[in-house]
Scaffold this active site. Structure first.
Site, mmCIF file in Angstrom:
data_model
loop_
_atom_site.group_PDB
_atom_site.id
_atom_site.type_symbol
_atom_site.label_atom_id
_atom_site.label_comp_id
_atom_site.label_asym_id
_atom_site.label_seq_id
_atom_site.Cartn_x
_atom_site.Cartn_y
_atom_site.Cartn_z
ATOM 1 N N LYS A 1 0.663 -1.273 0.119
ATOM 2 C CA LYS A 1 0.368 -0.222 0.012
ATOM 3 C C LYS A 1 0.760 1.059 -0.072
ATOM 4 O O LYS A 1 1.375 1.409 0.909
ATOM 5 C CB LYS A 1 -0.718 -0.415 1.434
ATOM 6 N N GLY B 1 6.526 5.084 8.868
ATOM 7 C CA GLY B 1 5.253 6.516 9.015
ATOM 8 C C GLY B 1 6.221 6.676 10.106
ATOM 9 O O GLY B 1 6.834 6.302 11.029
ATOM 10 N N SER B 2 4.976 7.952 10.358
ATOM 11 C CA SER B 2 4.555 8.181 11.442
ATOM 12 C C SER B 2 4.719 7.652 12.882
ATOM 13 O O SER B 2 3.809 6.700 12.930
ATOM 14 C CB SER B 2 3.604 9.665 11.328
ATOM 15 N N THR B 3 5.130 8.003 14.316
ATOM 16 C CA THR B 3 4.833 7.672 15.243
ATOM 17 C C THR B 3 3.346 7.593 15.371
ATOM 18 O O THR B 3 2.567 6.566 15.928
ATOM 19 C CB THR B 3 5.330 8.457 16.482
ATOM 20 N N ALA C 1 1.236 7.594 13.687
ATOM 21 C CA ALA C 1 -0.318 5.976 12.497
ATOM 22 C C ALA C 1 0.643 4.990 13.521
ATOM 23 O O ALA C 1 -0.368 3.514 13.278
ATOM 24 C CB ALA C 1 0.572 6.505 11.368
ATOM 25 N N GLY C 2 1.565 5.098 13.133
ATOM 26 C CA GLY C 2 2.375 3.706 14.419
ATOM 27 C C GLY C 2 1.411 2.800 15.408
ATOM 28 O O GLY C 2 1.374 2.283 15.575
ATOM 29 N N CYS D 1 13.889 10.014 8.819
ATOM 30 C CA CYS D 1 13.405 10.155 9.946
ATOM 31 C C CYS D 1 14.531 10.353 10.883
ATOM 32 O O CYS D 1 14.528 10.185 12.214
ATOM 33 C CB CYS D 1 12.384 8.192 9.973
ATOM 34 N N GLU E 1 9.904 16.664 15.747
ATOM 35 C CA GLU E 1 10.535 15.805 14.555
ATOM 36 C C GLU E 1 9.546 16.850 13.512
ATOM 37 O O GLU E 1 7.978 16.763 13.104
ATOM 38 C CB GLU E 1 10.097 13.972 14.092
#
Length: 487
Positions: free
Chosen positions: A182, A234-236, A238-239, A290, A389
């Site tokens: 994806k 990805g971003s924290t 979203a993680g 990152c 970040e």
């Protein structure tokens, strides 16, 4: 750009089950050129029904001939896929640079040649999976069987789209898994380079499926009952959401998330060496990296000297078209990302930070999504600009009193992904690196290597990619207990 990619800028179908499949819905995205803000292509975006089809195709392939292949057979296919990607490497790099603004000088390696390199590396590891492992225990002989964990949901971001996809696809294929990739909407076009290469290489149908999509598609894929493992970068934020879903489902997950890494300059650091490496260590991909060392820790006695030197170096970096070989700082990926970065710069100023260079849109570059490379001085590690970040070309130079203070500041972050130590005493550098709580640390440089496991601690994620350790999450282990006399 070659005819192959020139004709590929409009993608109206998904790559599912080894064929081009029309979307179930009508949602599309215009892919905008980061340097100009104008559309140069478009792609269909997946909805839940498209994800369902991709997962079903991956499941069929897993339980079909691919699931019965040996590691040596998979290695042969993977090397063909690597060769097909390599012939497209330069064009792929240019395509990604247009999508996300990455200077082509970086993109050629990161998005062009690193994916085939990773496939070749994991092909070699795949061959080793064929060896039978029988252990003589106290009560029985144990045969340890290694098989694929199953269908893998690979969810990738826009900043290093090809490399980050390869970090998931290569070990998954080596283990015998099948994959649904994806891709992010911002880089939907380059994802199909994998499809074109898979067709050329003769990858069996359903082994790799490509469905670019937004958050809804990603959420549907992560929670899909036909998925056996999730690999996400990805971003924290979203993680964390993905981790919650996978925890509830007891689904294995690898999370490579955000960072706010520190470059620790020891008292004896070679400042010229650091300045030479600074663009790659702290500002790679226009800061959209990152593991970038965006906090620079300077000894208080050399603070003004170091601030002035960093300011001069950053001010001298050519800003412009990412396809120009001379460009060191290109545009950000989108207007939203540019505005977010500029908003954080304004907040840093308002909080008392001193901008020594940059801090605005470059004069004459109002088209596209450019931000001047920016240096903050006079801030401490508690300020938002030093803790959040930014994901843009913004650095903070922070003073420290002694080595213990420097290590404390380096570790005083919710993140722990990267970091560097700069010293002329390598033993001292190793000792300091060992005290930094981070998944990776470089001494007098920083460079990911396919042999070394990459990943973070704390809010920077869970698990590791690359190296033999990067293969382990895709391998399912089964112990078969044999009676002592069994053969």
């Amino acid at each position: 750009m070659s005819n192959d990619l020139a004709n590929a800028v409009d993608r109206s179908a998904f790559f599912v089950g080894g064929d081009w499949v029309p979307p179930a819905g009508t949602e599309r995205v215009d892919v905008l050129e980061a340097a100009t803000g104008t559309a140069f292509g478009s792609a269909a975006l997946a909805g839940p029904a498209d994800v369902d089809a991709a997962v079903a195709a991956a499941g069929d392939a897993l339980h079909g001939p691919w699931g019965a292949t040996t590691g040596a057979e998979r290695a042969t296919v993977m090397r063909r896929l690597a060769a097909a990607l390599k012939t497209r490497a330069k064009d792929t790099a240019a395509l990604v640079s247009r999508e996300n603004g990455m200077p082509r000088s970086l993109s050629i390696g990161a998005n062009g040649f690193s994916p085939p390199l990773m496939l070749d590396y994991y092909a070699g590891l795949a061959e080793g999976l064929d060896a039978d492992d029988v252990r003589s225990g106290m009560l029985a002989r144990v045969r340890v069987r290694r098989g694929p964990v199953g269908v893998v949901a690979a969810v990738t971001p826009w900043n290093y789209p090809q490399a980050l996809a390869a970090m998931k696809i290569a070990p998954a294929l080596a283990a015998g898994c099948t994959v649904v990739l994806k891709a992010a909407p911002e880089t939907a076009l380059d994802a199909y380079v994998w499809a074109d290469a898979a067709l050329e290489a003769g990858l069996p149908p359903g082994v790799l499926n490509i469905v670019p999509g937004g958050r809804e598609a990603g959420a549907h894929l992560v929670a899909h009952p036909g998925v056996d493992k999730v690999a996400f970068t990805g971003s924290t934020a979203a993680g964390r959401a993905i981790g919650e879903v996978c925890g509830r489902l007891l689904r294995p997950v690898t999370l490579e998330l955000g960072g706010k890494s520190a470059a620790l300059l020891a008292e004896d650091a070679d400042l010229d060496a650091f300045l030479t490496a600074l663009p790659e260590v702290s500002l790679a991909n226009n800061g959209q990296t990152c593991h970038a060392c965006t906090r620079i820790l300077a000894p208080r006695g050399r603070y003004d000297e170091i601030v002035d030197a960093i300011t001069d170096t950053v001010r001298s970096l050519p800003v412009g078209d990412p396809l120009d070989k001379q460009t060191r700082i290109g545009p950000l990926v989108s207007a939203a990302q540019r505005d977010r970065v500029l908003g954080l710069v304004t907040a840093g100023r308002d909080a008392g930070g001193r901008v020594t260079t940059g801090g605005a849109v470059p004069a004459g570059q109002e088209r596209g999504w450019f931000v001047e490379p920016t240096v903050f001085a006079g801030v401490d590690n508690d300020s938002a600009i030093a803790r959040e970040e930014v994901f843009g070309p913004v650095l903070c130079v922070l003073p420290y009193d002694d080595t213990d203070d420097a290590v404390r500041i380096a570790n005083d972050s919710e993140y722990g992904l990267g970091g560097t130590v700069w010293t002329t005493d390598l033993d001292r550098g190793q000792a300091i690196a060992d005290r930094i709580r981070s998944g990776t640390v470089g001494i007098n440089h920083y460079a990911l290597d396919v042999l070394g496991p990459f990943g973070g601690v704390k809010a920077s994620g869970l698990g590791r990619e690359l190296g033999p350790e990067g293969l382990a999450p895709y391998v399912d282990l089964k112990s078969v207990y044999l009676t002592p006399e069994s053969r």
